[in-house]
Motif scaffolding. Sequence first.
Motif, PDB file in Angstrom:
ATOM      1  N   TYR A 111       0.854  -1.192   0.000  1.00 36.14           N
ATOM      2  CA  TYR A 111       0.000   0.000   0.000  1.00 36.14           C
ATOM      3  C   TYR A 111       0.884   1.235   0.000  1.00 36.14           C
ATOM      4  O   TYR A 111       1.412   1.623   1.054  1.00 36.14           O
ATOM      5  CB  TYR A 111      -0.917  -0.011   1.231  1.00 36.14           C
ATOM      6  N   PRO A 112       1.096   1.866  -1.151  1.00 37.77           N
ATOM      7  CA  PRO A 112       2.030   2.999  -1.242  1.00 37.77           C
ATOM      8  C   PRO A 112       1.874   4.073  -0.162  1.00 37.77           C
ATOM      9  O   PRO A 112       2.884   4.505   0.401  1.00 37.77           O
ATOM     10  CB  PRO A 112       1.789   3.553  -2.652  1.00 37.77           C
ATOM     11  N   PRO A 113       0.653   4.508   0.180  1.00 39.54           N
ATOM     12  CA  PRO A 113       0.568   5.526   1.242  1.00 39.54           C
ATOM     13  C   PRO A 113       1.148   5.038   2.569  1.00 39.54           C
ATOM     14  O   PRO A 113       1.782   5.801   3.294  1.00 39.54           O
ATOM     15  CB  PRO A 113      -0.929   5.802   1.364  1.00 39.54           C
ATOM     16  N   LEU A 114       0.950   3.772   2.879  1.00 38.83           N
ATOM     17  CA  LEU A 114       1.487   3.215   4.119  1.00 38.83           C
ATOM     18  C   LEU A 114       2.984   2.925   3.996  1.00 38.83           C
ATOM     19  O   LEU A 114       3.743   3.112   4.950  1.00 38.83           O
ATOM     20  CB  LEU A 114       0.731   1.946   4.508  1.00 38.83           C
ATOM     21  N   ALA A 115       3.412   2.491   2.823  1.00 40.16           N
ATOM     22  CA  ALA A 115       4.837   2.209   2.604  1.00 40.16           C
ATOM     23  C   ALA A 115       5.680   3.463   2.748  1.00 40.16           C
ATOM     24  O   ALA A 115       6.802   3.408   3.257  1.00 40.16           O
ATOM     25  CB  ALA A 115       5.035   1.597   1.215  1.00 40.16           C
ATOM     26  N   ASN A 116       5.145   4.594   2.324  1.00 41.59           N
ATOM     27  CA  ASN A 116       5.885   5.850   2.356  1.00 41.59           C
ATOM     28  C   ASN A 116       5.661   6.655   3.635  1.00 41.59           C
ATOM     29  O   ASN A 116       6.239   7.724   3.794  1.00 41.59           O
ATOM     30  CB  ASN A 116       5.515   6.701   1.142  1.00 41.59           C
ATOM     31  N   ALA A 117       4.854   6.134   4.537  1.00 41.39           N
ATOM     32  CA  ALA A 117       4.523   6.854   5.766  1.00 41.39           C
ATOM     33  C   ALA A 117       5.577   6.637   6.849  1.00 41.39           C
ATOM     34  O   ALA A 117       6.288   5.632   6.853  1.00 41.39           O
ATOM     35  CB  ALA A 117       3.169   6.382   6.292  1.00 41.39           C
ATOM     36  N   THR A 118       5.626   7.579   7.759  1.00 36.07           N
ATOM     37  CA  THR A 118       6.486   7.421   8.932  1.00 36.07           C
ATOM     38  C   THR A 118       5.785   6.503   9.930  1.00 36.07           C
ATOM     39  O   THR A 118       4.573   6.264   9.827  1.00 36.07           O
ATOM     40  CB  THR A 118       6.743   8.774   9.619  1.00 36.07           C
TER      41      THR A 118
END
Length: 93
Positions: A47-54
Amino acid sequence: MHVGKNISRRISEMINRTQIENIKITDNAVVVLFKDSTVGKEWFSEYPPLANATLQERENFTVSYFGIHWPSLDEDLSFDGIYKKAENLVENI
């Protein structure tokens, strides 16, 4: 009308928060323990938004009746989807 009854039946059969024992955020996944001892895991890398999240952004989630929501990321995961994915993994072992 049969369509309405079918939709109502599907919704009533969906996994919901009353069937959740615990939710844990790890470095690379969200792990959901269901009351029937099934363990579901969703990898943030999927999940890109979660992968890129802190980590702080990942830990800032809310639980709705049917799933997990990350308001600042506009991302949602359903308990039903997590459960079905876990069931499929067990069935394919």
